[in-house]
Enzyme design. Sequence first.
Site, PDB file in Angstrom:
ATOM      1  N   GLU A 101      10.011 -12.975 -12.575  1.00 18.88           N
ATOM      2  CA  GLU A 101       9.263 -11.760 -12.223  1.00 18.88           C
ATOM      3  C   GLU A 101       8.636 -11.111 -13.447  1.00 18.88           C
ATOM      4  O   GLU A 101       7.497 -10.674 -13.403  1.00 18.88           O
ATOM      5  CB  GLU A 101      10.221 -10.715 -11.632  1.00 18.88           C
ATOM      6  CG  GLU A 101      10.647 -10.933 -10.231  1.00 18.88           C
ATOM      7  CD  GLU A 101      11.434  -9.731  -9.729  1.00 18.88           C
ATOM      8  OE1 GLU A 101      12.588  -9.551 -10.164  1.00 18.88           O
ATOM      9  OE2 GLU A 101      10.904  -8.977  -8.905  1.00 18.88           O
TER      10      GLU A 101
ATOM     11  N   TRP B 133      -2.716  -2.690  -1.793  1.00 14.60           N
ATOM     12  CA  TRP B 133      -2.250  -4.011  -2.212  1.00 14.60           C
ATOM     13  C   TRP B 133      -2.941  -4.980  -1.262  1.00 14.60           C
ATOM     14  O   TRP B 133      -2.637  -5.013  -0.078  1.00 14.60           O
ATOM     15  CB  TRP B 133      -0.725  -4.064  -2.079  1.00 14.60           C
ATOM     16  CG  TRP B 133      -0.078  -5.252  -2.699  1.00 14.60           C
ATOM     17  CD1 TRP B 133       0.272  -5.407  -4.009  1.00 14.60           C
ATOM     18  CD2 TRP B 133       0.358  -6.442  -2.030  1.00 14.60           C
ATOM     19  NE1 TRP B 133       0.876  -6.611  -4.200  1.00 14.60           N
ATOM     20  CE2 TRP B 133       0.949  -7.279  -3.009  1.00 14.60           C
ATOM     21  CE3 TRP B 133       0.310  -6.887  -0.716  1.00 14.60           C
ATOM     22  CZ2 TRP B 133       1.479  -8.521  -2.707  1.00 14.60           C
ATOM     23  CZ3 TRP B 133       0.835  -8.141  -0.414  1.00 14.60           C
ATOM     24  CH2 TRP B 133       1.408  -8.933  -1.404  1.00 14.60           C
TER      25      TRP B 133
ATOM     26  N   ASN C 114      -1.506   1.239   5.887  1.00 15.94           N
ATOM     27  CA  ASN C 114      -0.564   0.333   5.221  1.00 15.94           C
ATOM     28  C   ASN C 114      -0.052  -0.641   6.271  1.00 15.94           C
ATOM     29  O   ASN C 114       0.377  -0.211   7.336  1.00 15.94           O
ATOM     30  CB  ASN C 114       0.599   1.162   4.641  1.00 15.94           C
ATOM     31  CG  ASN C 114       1.778   0.307   4.199  1.00 15.94           C
ATOM     32  OD1 ASN C 114       1.612  -0.876   3.906  1.00 15.94           O
ATOM     33  ND2 ASN C 114       2.953   0.894   4.160  1.00 15.94           N
ATOM     34  N   GLY C 115      -0.122  -1.938   5.977  1.00 16.54           N
ATOM     35  CA  GLY C 115       0.350  -2.923   6.951  1.00 16.54           C
ATOM     36  C   GLY C 115      -0.782  -3.843   7.354  1.00 16.54           C
ATOM     37  O   GLY C 115      -1.853  -3.840   6.734  1.00 16.54           O
TER      38      GLY C 115
ATOM     39  N   GLU D 130      19.826 -14.810  -9.828  1.00 19.36           N
ATOM     40  CA  GLU D 130      19.276 -13.503 -10.177  1.00 19.36           C
ATOM     41  C   GLU D 130      18.680 -13.531 -11.594  1.00 19.36           C
ATOM     42  O   GLU D 130      17.625 -12.951 -11.841  1.00 19.36           O
ATOM     43  CB  GLU D 130      20.370 -12.427 -10.048  1.00 19.36           C
ATOM     44  CG  GLU D 130      19.950 -11.014 -10.393  1.00 19.36           C
ATOM     45  CD  GLU D 130      18.778 -10.479  -9.566  1.00 19.36           C
ATOM     46  OE1 GLU D 130      18.381 -11.091  -8.564  1.00 19.36           O
ATOM     47  OE2 GLU D 130      18.232  -9.432  -9.964  1.00 19.36           O
TER      48      GLU D 130
ATOM     49  N   ARG E  88       5.178   0.656  -6.029  1.00 18.31           N
ATOM     50  CA  ARG E  88       5.083  -0.181  -4.834  1.00 18.31           C
ATOM     51  C   ARG E  88       4.176  -1.388  -5.078  1.00 18.31           C
ATOM     52  O   ARG E  88       4.216  -2.347  -4.325  1.00 18.31           O
ATOM     53  CB  ARG E  88       4.526   0.648  -3.663  1.00 18.31           C
ATOM     54  CG  ARG E  88       5.477   1.726  -3.193  1.00 18.31           C
ATOM     55  CD  ARG E  88       4.809   2.617  -2.180  1.00 18.31           C
ATOM     56  NE  ARG E  88       4.505   1.920  -0.944  1.00 18.31           N
ATOM     57  CZ  ARG E  88       5.351   1.790   0.077  1.00 18.31           C
ATOM     58  NH1 ARG E  88       6.539   2.319  -0.002  1.00 18.31           N
ATOM     59  NH2 ARG E  88       5.002   1.152   1.166  1.00 18.31           N
TER      60      ARG E  88
ATOM     61  N   LYS F 167       6.848  -3.489  -5.115  1.00 19.12           N
ATOM     62  CA  LYS F 167       8.264  -3.100  -5.080  1.00 19.12           C
ATOM     63  C   LYS F 167       8.823  -3.206  -3.660  1.00 19.12           C
ATOM     64  O   LYS F 167       9.928  -3.679  -3.451  1.00 19.12           O
ATOM     65  CB  LYS F 167       8.397  -1.672  -5.604  1.00 19.12           C
ATOM     66  CG  LYS F 167       9.796  -1.092  -5.530  1.00 19.12           C
ATOM     67  CD  LYS F 167      10.635  -1.579  -6.682  1.00 19.12           C
ATOM     68  CE  LYS F 167      12.042  -1.011  -6.709  1.00 19.12           C
ATOM     69  NZ  LYS F 167      12.935  -1.900  -7.440  1.00 19.12           N
TER      70      LYS F 167
ATOM     71  N   CYS G 117       0.824  -1.201   0.000  1.00 13.99           N
ATOM     72  CA  CYS G 117       0.000   0.000   0.000  1.00 13.99           C
ATOM     73  C   CYS G 117       0.858   1.251   0.000  1.00 13.99           C
ATOM     74  O   CYS G 117       1.949   1.281   0.564  1.00 13.99           O
ATOM     75  CB  CYS G 117      -0.874   0.018   1.251  1.00 13.99           C
ATOM     76  SG  CYS G 117      -1.902  -1.435   1.409  1.00 13.99           S
TER      77      CYS G 117
HETATM   78  C1  AGP Z   1      13.745  -7.531  -7.265  1.00 16.47           C
HETATM   79  O1  AGP Z   1      13.709  -7.614  -8.647  1.00 16.47           O
HETATM   80  C2  AGP Z   1      12.501  -7.913  -6.616  1.00 16.47           C
HETATM   81  N1  AGP Z   1      11.429  -7.062  -6.966  1.00 16.47           N
HETATM   82  C3  AGP Z   1      12.530  -8.276  -5.136  1.00 16.47           C
HETATM   83  O2  AGP Z   1      13.071  -9.561  -5.082  1.00 16.47           O
HETATM   84  C4  AGP Z   1      13.324  -7.363  -4.185  1.00 16.47           C
HETATM   85  O3  AGP Z   1      14.678  -7.455  -4.447  1.00 16.47           O
HETATM   86  C5  AGP Z   1      13.022  -7.775  -2.734  1.00 16.47           C
HETATM   87  O4  AGP Z   1      11.661  -7.638  -2.465  1.00 16.47           O
HETATM   88  C6  AGP Z   1      13.847  -6.995  -1.738  1.00 16.47           C
HETATM   89  O5  AGP Z   1      13.555  -5.636  -1.746  1.00 16.47           O
HETATM   90  P1  AGP Z   1      14.501  -4.613  -1.012  1.00 16.47           P
HETATM   91  O6  AGP Z   1      15.825  -4.702  -1.678  1.00 16.47           O
HETATM   92  O7  AGP Z   1      13.867  -3.279  -1.160  1.00 16.47           O
HETATM   93  O8  AGP Z   1      14.596  -5.059   0.407  1.00 16.47           O
END
Ligand code: AGP
Length: 609
Positions: free
Chosen positions: A489, A77, A103-104, A482, A27, A604, A2
Amino acid sequence: MCGIVGGVGPSIQAAEVFDGLKRLEYRGYDSAGMALVGAEGVEVIRAATGRHSLDELKGRLSRLAPGANLVVGHTRWATHGAPTLGNAHPHTDCTGRVVLVHNGIVDNFRELRGEVLALGHELKSETDSEVIAHLIEDGLAAGMEPAEAVASVFSRLLGHMALVVAFAQLPLTIFGIRRTSPLLVAAGDGRSFFASDAPAVLDVATSFYEMPEDRVIAIGEPAKGAAGTSVLVPLAIDWASQDVELVGYQSFYEMELAQEGEAFSDTVSSLIDEDGGAVVDELKVDPYELKRLRKVTVVGCGTSYHAGLVGRFLIEHFAKIPVEVDVASEYRYRDPILDDDHLVVGVSQSGESLDTITAVKGAAAAGAKTLAVTNVIGSQLSRLADAVLYTRAGPEVSVASTKTHVSQVGALALFAIYLGELKGHMYPEEAREARSSLRDVASAIEAALARQAGYEESLAPFVGSDRFFFIGRNLQYPVALEGALKLKELSYLAAEAYPAGELKHGPIAMLDSEAVVVALVPRDRLREKVLANIEEVRARGARVIVVAFDGDPEAATLAETALFVPEVRPIWSPLVTVIPLQVMAGAIARSRGLNLDRPRNLAKTVTVE
Ligand code: AGP
């Protein structure tokens, strides 16, 4: 997750808050809404058309009267209740005069929901958030001031969350409160804002402030019983509004991929001083404490976890300290054995991933030293850690990380060299030379990026495939992970990653002529071994793509396609071999007509468990 934006002050336009929500789109969200608050009451508009919700809301903005002084907005979300119109925020109480965005997650929501229903409140949604509005309504009915009612209800809520509340009876004041979840205060032009993240308000605010935890903050006109902005600590946000504009590219993913060399270079340069020595952005402990470290644990999620896996090799190589790496959501529920010669490093682009924050908090509580590697100044992770290394990648909007990944690896490499020098495993000249060679990798990253069109052309025969395996050994295994994550993703395809030597212990059973195996084989000490692993794959009929250093025809002869990258020292190889894989994920997603910036189901910044 959110997103919250709330603004108060002379002539706040609904469109300004809407623009803030647009900037929080990254987000991730599935419904949206806004409320305009005036003495006569609260007007709410909501939309629940998935990722088109904000477009729909935009068409209805004119319904909100212009010239208001208080507007709150939210992108939701879904957690409790489907992404329907009824569940979209803002939520109101029974009187319609208390409005909030949240949010949460309220962990004790079921119990509280039962309580408000028993008291005769009418719930219009299935959310945990709406329950809060009714509890505040009860507080007001019991004679509490608005700030007091918010504080009293918040103290009953279990879990991590941020809450922004407005009252028709106080149309010039907004109240905010948070616990772990992100929320900041911003100000500019005589107006004040709450926002989940700075990009939301970069074009309307000039100053930014941290929010304390569990304390009601009032913005706008002072309110009885709430702390005002004077108690807040300023945040040095150096991002500009234009940093979050999409210019010259179809997607932020492509734009941020193209910025990768610059992001890496800015990060590494900021962590090296004029004499080639080390810089640690924020060091709140004596360096002696780091010198006596005997163990390092790196925690993170997703792409940040993968950077941590690369970091393990770098720290063990340069600093000769044993390193373990764990997924933050797993680590936080382990019973790790920690003491004060143990360092726990949290790697997080946003600095707001709840799993990473709680893992690092837990380690600190158990007596370990902590280090944050994050892209966001003033993020919660940076605030709670004993030391901070900032990546200087600029805002990353695309849900799928690219430029922050190489920046994280760069920062971890410099930390490894710093520790190596501190612990006496490297002479200062050696450390300076290692930093300088790392800095030079920026040009190899740029050169690899310049080959993007060539990579895409070479990958054309594979875009219709739907089963991918990524293999690599040692430093290349995190790169394989990765590459697979990026493809999953962005393209929603089945993509697995394995250490190349592990294939024959089971996964090789899945290979056939439909499978595509992407093998990472830079010229390093395990190259011959990986070439042998590629032969095993070929013998099972799988199609092979290799990622190899320039001038390695032998690797190319084993593959249907070779993606060459400029040669760098083997220890820096993950910084360049990851690039063709990031290009590949983007190209396949584009060929499938998918949205590169906002993949389905993803957020995000994951601020819930
Ligand atoms: C990355 O492509 C992803 N969207 C996801 O894995 C991300 O790296 C993960 O949620 C961690 O986020 P942060 O680095 O903001 O902690």
